[in-house]
Design a protein around this motif. Structure first.
Motif, PDB file in Angstrom:
ATOM      1  N   PHE A  67       2.465  50.277  28.790  1.00  0.00           N
ATOM      2  CA  PHE A  67       2.962  51.648  29.112  1.00  0.00           C
ATOM      3  C   PHE A  67       4.419  51.388  29.788  1.00  0.00           C
ATOM      4  N   PHE A  68       4.221  50.374  30.693  1.00  0.00           N
ATOM      5  CA  PHE A  68       5.489  50.256  31.443  1.00  0.00           C
ATOM      6  C   PHE A  68       6.737  49.980  30.642  1.00  0.00           C
ATOM      7  N   GLY A  69       6.611  49.018  29.759  1.00  0.00           N
ATOM      8  CA  GLY A  69       7.407  48.761  28.805  1.00  0.00           C
ATOM      9  C   GLY A  69       7.851  49.767  27.909  1.00  0.00           C
ATOM     10  N   VAL A  70       7.006  50.396  27.435  1.00  0.00           N
ATOM     11  CA  VAL A  70       7.340  51.183  26.229  1.00  0.00           C
ATOM     12  C   VAL A  70       8.274  52.241  26.797  1.00  0.00           C
ATOM     13  N   SER A  71       7.837  52.667  28.031  1.00  0.00           N
ATOM     14  CA  SER A  71       8.644  53.900  28.637  1.00  0.00           C
ATOM     15  C   SER A  71       9.832  53.414  28.966  1.00  0.00           C
ATOM     16  N   PHE A 111      15.709  63.703  32.727  1.00  0.00           N
ATOM     17  CA  PHE A 111      15.334  64.276  31.129  1.00  0.00           C
ATOM     18  C   PHE A 111      14.507  62.729  30.327  1.00  0.00           C
ATOM     19  N   SER A 112      15.284  61.729  30.517  1.00  0.00           N
ATOM     20  CA  SER A 112      14.884  60.461  29.950  1.00  0.00           C
ATOM     21  C   SER A 112      13.736  60.127  30.552  1.00  0.00           C
ATOM     22  N   ILE A 113      13.362  60.030  31.658  1.00  0.00           N
ATOM     23  CA  ILE A 113      12.336  59.491  32.285  1.00  0.00           C
ATOM     24  C   ILE A 113      10.940  60.205  32.033  1.00  0.00           C
ATOM     25  N   PRO A 114      10.828  61.553  31.984  1.00  0.00           N
ATOM     26  CA  PRO A 114       9.714  62.136  31.431  1.00  0.00           C
ATOM     27  C   PRO A 114       9.596  62.053  29.867  1.00  0.00           C
ATOM     28  N   LEU A 115      10.692  61.940  29.153  1.00  0.00           N
ATOM     29  CA  LEU A 115      10.423  61.663  27.733  1.00  0.00           C
ATOM     30  C   LEU A 115       9.932  60.088  27.663  1.00  0.00           C
ATOM     31  N   GLY A 116      10.422  59.430  28.381  1.00  0.00           N
ATOM     32  CA  GLY A 116       9.669  58.016  28.263  1.00  0.00           C
ATOM     33  C   GLY A 116       8.409  57.971  28.455  1.00  0.00           C
ATOM     34  N   ALA A 117       7.930  58.769  29.754  1.00  0.00           N
ATOM     35  CA  ALA A 117       6.632  58.673  29.892  1.00  0.00           C
ATOM     36  C   ALA A 117       5.882  59.393  28.805  1.00  0.00           C
ATOM     37  N   MET A 118       6.357  60.252  28.127  1.00  0.00           N
ATOM     38  CA  MET A 118       5.511  61.020  26.727  1.00  0.00           C
ATOM     39  C   MET A 118       5.190  59.830  25.986  1.00  0.00           C
ATOM     40  N   GLY A 119       6.327  58.957  25.697  1.00  0.00           N
ATOM     41  CA  GLY A 119       6.180  57.840  24.653  1.00  0.00           C
ATOM     42  C   GLY A 119       5.009  57.031  25.178  1.00  0.00           C
ATOM     43  N   ALA A 120       5.066  56.816  26.655  1.00  0.00           N
ATOM     44  CA  ALA A 120       3.869  56.000  27.030  1.00  0.00           C
ATOM     45  C   ALA A 120       2.575  56.849  26.894  1.00  0.00           C
ATOM     46  N   VAL A 121       2.415  57.876  26.788  1.00  0.00           N
ATOM     47  CA  VAL A 121       1.209  58.727  26.672  1.00  0.00           C
ATOM     48  C   VAL A 121       0.915  58.515  25.123  1.00  0.00           C
ATOM     49  N   ALA A 176       6.779  55.328  35.984  1.00  0.00           N
ATOM     50  CA  ALA A 176       7.190  54.022  36.744  1.00  0.00           C
ATOM     51  C   ALA A 176       8.070  53.173  36.003  1.00  0.00           C
ATOM     52  N   GLY A 177       7.780  53.271  34.638  1.00  0.00           N
ATOM     53  CA  GLY A 177       8.649  52.364  33.498  1.00  0.00           C
ATOM     54  C   GLY A 177      10.135  52.821  33.507  1.00  0.00           C
ATOM     55  N   GLY A 178       9.962  54.430  33.184  1.00  0.00           N
ATOM     56  CA  GLY A 178      11.439  55.092  33.236  1.00  0.00           C
ATOM     57  C   GLY A 178      12.290  54.730  34.641  1.00  0.00           C
ATOM     58  N   LEU A 179      11.643  54.829  35.733  1.00  0.00           N
ATOM     59  CA  LEU A 179      12.402  54.828  37.004  1.00  0.00           C
ATOM     60  C   LEU A 179      12.847  53.466  36.986  1.00  0.00           C
ATOM     61  N   SER A 229      11.121  41.686  29.919  1.00  0.00           N
ATOM     62  CA  SER A 229      10.402  41.275  31.321  1.00  0.00           C
ATOM     63  C   SER A 229       9.451  42.509  31.462  1.00  0.00           C
ATOM     64  N   THR A 230       9.834  43.613  31.157  1.00  0.00           N
ATOM     65  CA  THR A 230       8.871  44.654  31.484  1.00  0.00           C
ATOM     66  C   THR A 230       7.556  44.667  30.641  1.00  0.00           C
ATOM     67  N   LEU A 231       7.525  43.725  29.547  1.00  0.00           N
ATOM     68  CA  LEU A 231       6.343  43.698  28.798  1.00  0.00           C
ATOM     69  C   LEU A 231       5.645  42.489  28.802  1.00  0.00           C
ATOM     70  N   GLU A 232       5.998  41.761  29.983  1.00  0.00           N
ATOM     71  CA  GLU A 232       5.525  40.349  30.036  1.00  0.00           C
ATOM     72  C   GLU A 232       3.987  40.295  30.670  1.00  0.00           C
ATOM     73  N   ILE A 233       3.299  39.399  30.018  1.00  0.00           N
ATOM     74  CA  ILE A 233       1.740  39.339  30.410  1.00  0.00           C
ATOM     75  C   ILE A 233       1.588  39.144  32.186  1.00  0.00           C
ATOM     76  N   GLY A 234       2.550  38.470  32.603  1.00  0.00           N
ATOM     77  CA  GLY A 234       2.850  38.163  33.791  1.00  0.00           C
ATOM     78  C   GLY A 234       2.782  39.688  34.906  1.00  0.00           C
ATOM     79  N   LEU A 235       3.346  40.633  34.351  1.00  0.00           N
ATOM     80  CA  LEU A 235       3.346  41.939  34.920  1.00  0.00           C
ATOM     81  C   LEU A 235       2.129  42.682  34.923  1.00  0.00           C
TER      82      LEU A 235
END
Lengths: 353, 258
Positions: A81-85, A102-112, A233-236, A247-253
């Motif tokens: 979710f973090f990475g997609v957004s 504008f882009s952060i809420p839309l990114g969150a919608m992508g995560a939804v 969180a991902g958009g921020l 790195s936002t998609l890493e298993i470590g995260l």
């Protein structure tokens, strides 16, 4: 003027009779004030940067708790979710020039949407199967990211996003206040009737169905809600780092999120938030200290692991619920929490044993 | 011909090689209380779970108030008015007892009433009051005794405002006094009426029970299952004196227990 005085009086009264009676409420109050007052004490670039990242990760950890702690849908790939957004936000910002608000809420919608796409095939899975399946999704997405470097930037990621705000202090206030507000919303959700249903699904899904609850709908709702908050969180993160990379998609995260939450205490929104606020700055402090001892390169992870292991050995419920049980006891009669040293319940006056 | 309230036709469920219910057919009226008895492993619980939608039948059909509910989702069936309890109680252990019942009160069927009914916590408390465990409403469900767990199961089922209530061994594990109390509650529920915010439509009931003496007092009709087939179906005193039933239930040389 008199109305101001009256309201102040009422506020003070609420403060005295509702907040100051319980250590946990005082702790929350102190935490909120400390968060808001930090820039008055220091405006150090490095410290603020750490606190901004901490508040972003706190949102992420709390959103994991909403899905995995409350609803019991063990998600081992929460970085998805973090990475997609982060990527959606970055693409919108770079290609279409959308500003952050504008882009952060839309990114969150992508995560939804991602939550829906992941949630539907995962509906029938339970326990370790669900964990393994969710673990696979960020890996798949990372493969896609590497496969189309023309759009996603490949291993380097997308860089050069608009700054979140003009200055570091403003960044700090935006992320911290968002963390407090979103944390409050998540806590409110889990405290509502919907929260009871989520609890029930975790405890016994068949019994919840037999009580007439459409568990499919509520599980998907949990996936979407969790995806939304993780997406914010991902958009921020993308706008603050001005970078959306693999790195936002890493298993470590993903695992980091679980460690924070389990350390702080699952099934309690405030636990994961506190876990992040303790562990993340602690890691940075360790880094600073250990930089003076170049002969001990890997001690940082070792100390971190030892700390988490010891916590789980002696406080299996997590740090915060453990602390809370130490300083507060539950009234045997009315189940209201009281300070540990009280002899009688503050509500029903029953003797505390 | 008038629609029968619940109509089960040739219901069959196979678990691998085992046929748990073998072409079971029966129908029941709106105001009936049916006792379902039979030796262990006769397929009673399987039959009830098929009706409640927790299990899917291999073949056959179930219709409720003229609607075919075969293979419907469990929650849809509950929201049509068929509530069931579990034989091995399945409470939400880490939730307070009142929250256990609130889950039922949050089902669409239970929420369909007016504002008065939408105060879920109050309605849940009334359901607990009806079941007789409102005094422990705030305890965790994991602290309850067996008897109280049975009551919790009943409260949870009743809170969905059922028209057909399926009780799986409501007296199992209860002391004689508790059994009497539970039997009275069940009879009271069947008469219908209001219990605070809880509205009872006077549900028809199917009760699985081994304690025949108590069961006889409340049921209108008894169905005996054995090896997944219906052995006898009729008025209680007729059925329990049926030599076939006595043989299946008590083995050779048993006596009537009525």
């Amino acid at each position: 003027m008199r109305i101001v005085v009256a309201y102040t009086r009422r506020m003070l009264k609420i403060l005295r009779s509702e907040v100051l009676v319980l250590p946990s409420r005082v702790a929350v109050l102190v935490f909120v004030i400390a968060i808001l007052a930090l820039p008055l004490v220091t405006q150090d670039y490095y410290i603020l940067r750490i606190m901004i990242l901490t508040s972003i990760f706190a949102i992420l950890a709390a959103s994991w708790d909403l899905l995995s702690g409350f609803t019991g849908q063990m998600n081992f790939g929460h970085a998805l979710f973090f990475g997609v957004s982060a990527y959606v936000t970055a693409l919108l910002n770079l290609n279409l020039g959308f500003p952050p608000y504008f882009s952060i809420p839309l990114g969150a919608m992508g995560a939804v949407l991602t939550g829906l796409i992941v949630g539907i095939p995962c509906l029938r899975l339970k326990g370790s199967y669900l964990a393994l399946t969710t673990l696979a999704f960020p890996i798949i997405l990372m493969g896609i990211v590497f496969a189309i470097p023309g759009i996603t930037g490949g291993e380097l990621g997308l860089s050069g996003l608009t700054k979140l705000t003009g200055s570091r202090v403003n960044d700090y206030y935006v992320t911290s206040i968002l963390m407090l507000v979103l944390g409050g919303i998540m806590w409110k959700i889990t405290d509502s009737n919907t929260g009871i249903i989520l609890h029930a699904i975790r405890e016994d899904e068949v019994a919840a169905r037999a009580a007439g609850i459409n568990t499919t709908r509520y599980k998907l709702l949990a996936f979407c809600l969790s995806g939304f908050f993780a997406g914010i969180a991902g958009g921020l993160y993308a706008h603050f780092m001005r970078l959306a990379g693999p790195s936002t998609l890493e298993i470590g995260l993903s695992f980091q999120v679980i460690i924070w939450s389990v350390f702080g205490g699952m099934v309690s929104i405030y636990g994961p938030i506190a876990g992040v606020y303790i562990l993340n700055p602690f890691m940075e402090v360790l880094r600073v200290i250990l930089d003076n001892f170049p002969s001990l390169p890997e001690m940082r992870m070792f100390i971190f692991a030892a700390l988490v292991l010891l916590t789980l050995r002696f406080m299996p419920e997590g740090l915060i619920p453990w602390l809370r049980d130490k300083v507060e006891t539950e009234c045997p009669r009315c189940k209201v929490r009281n300070v540990a040293f009280r002899r009688s319940c503050r509500i029903c006056n029953a003797a505390m044993t | 011909m008038a629609q029968s309230f619940l109509e089960v036709k040739n219901l069959r469920k196979e678990f691998g090689g085992l046929t748990a219910t073998n072409d079971v057919s029966f129908s029941m009226g709106r105001n009936e209380i049916i006792g379902l008895i039979g030796p262990n492993g006769a397929g009673k619980t399987t039959l009830l779970r098929l009706i409640a939608g927790i299990l899917k039948p291999t073949s056959g059909s179930i219709s409720f108030k003229g609607k075919n509910i075969t293979g419907s989702k469990a929650w849809d069936i509950v929201n049509m008015g068929v509530a069931s309890t579990f034989q091995n109680m399945r409470p939400f252990r880490r939730l307070p007892i009142v929250a256990n019942v609130m889950v039922s009160c949050l089902s669409p069927r239970s929420m369909r009433g007016g504002e008065w009914v939408k105060k879920v916590e109050a309605k849940a408390m009334d359901a607990l009051e009806f079941a007789g465990i409102s005094d422990v409403a705030l305890e965790k469900a994991s602290t309850l005794s067996q008897g109280d767990l049975k009551r919790l199961e009943v409260a949870r089922a009743v809170a969905t405002d059922p028209e057909l209530l399926i009780l799986d061994e409501p007296f199992g594990g209860l002391s004689p006094a508790e059994t009497d109390l539970m039997a009275k509650s069940v009879a009271r529920l069947h008469r219908g009426g209001r219990f605070g915010r809880l509205h009872s439509e006077g549900p028809a009931m199917i009760i699985i029970e081994h304690k025949l003496q108590q069961l006889m007092k409340i049921v209108d009709r008894i169905i005996v299952l054995n090896f997944g087939t219906i052995l006898a179906d009729g008025a209680p005193d007729v059925v329990v004196n049926d030599p076939k039933v006595i043989e299946a239930y008590l083995g050779d040389g048993g006596t009537s227990c009525s």
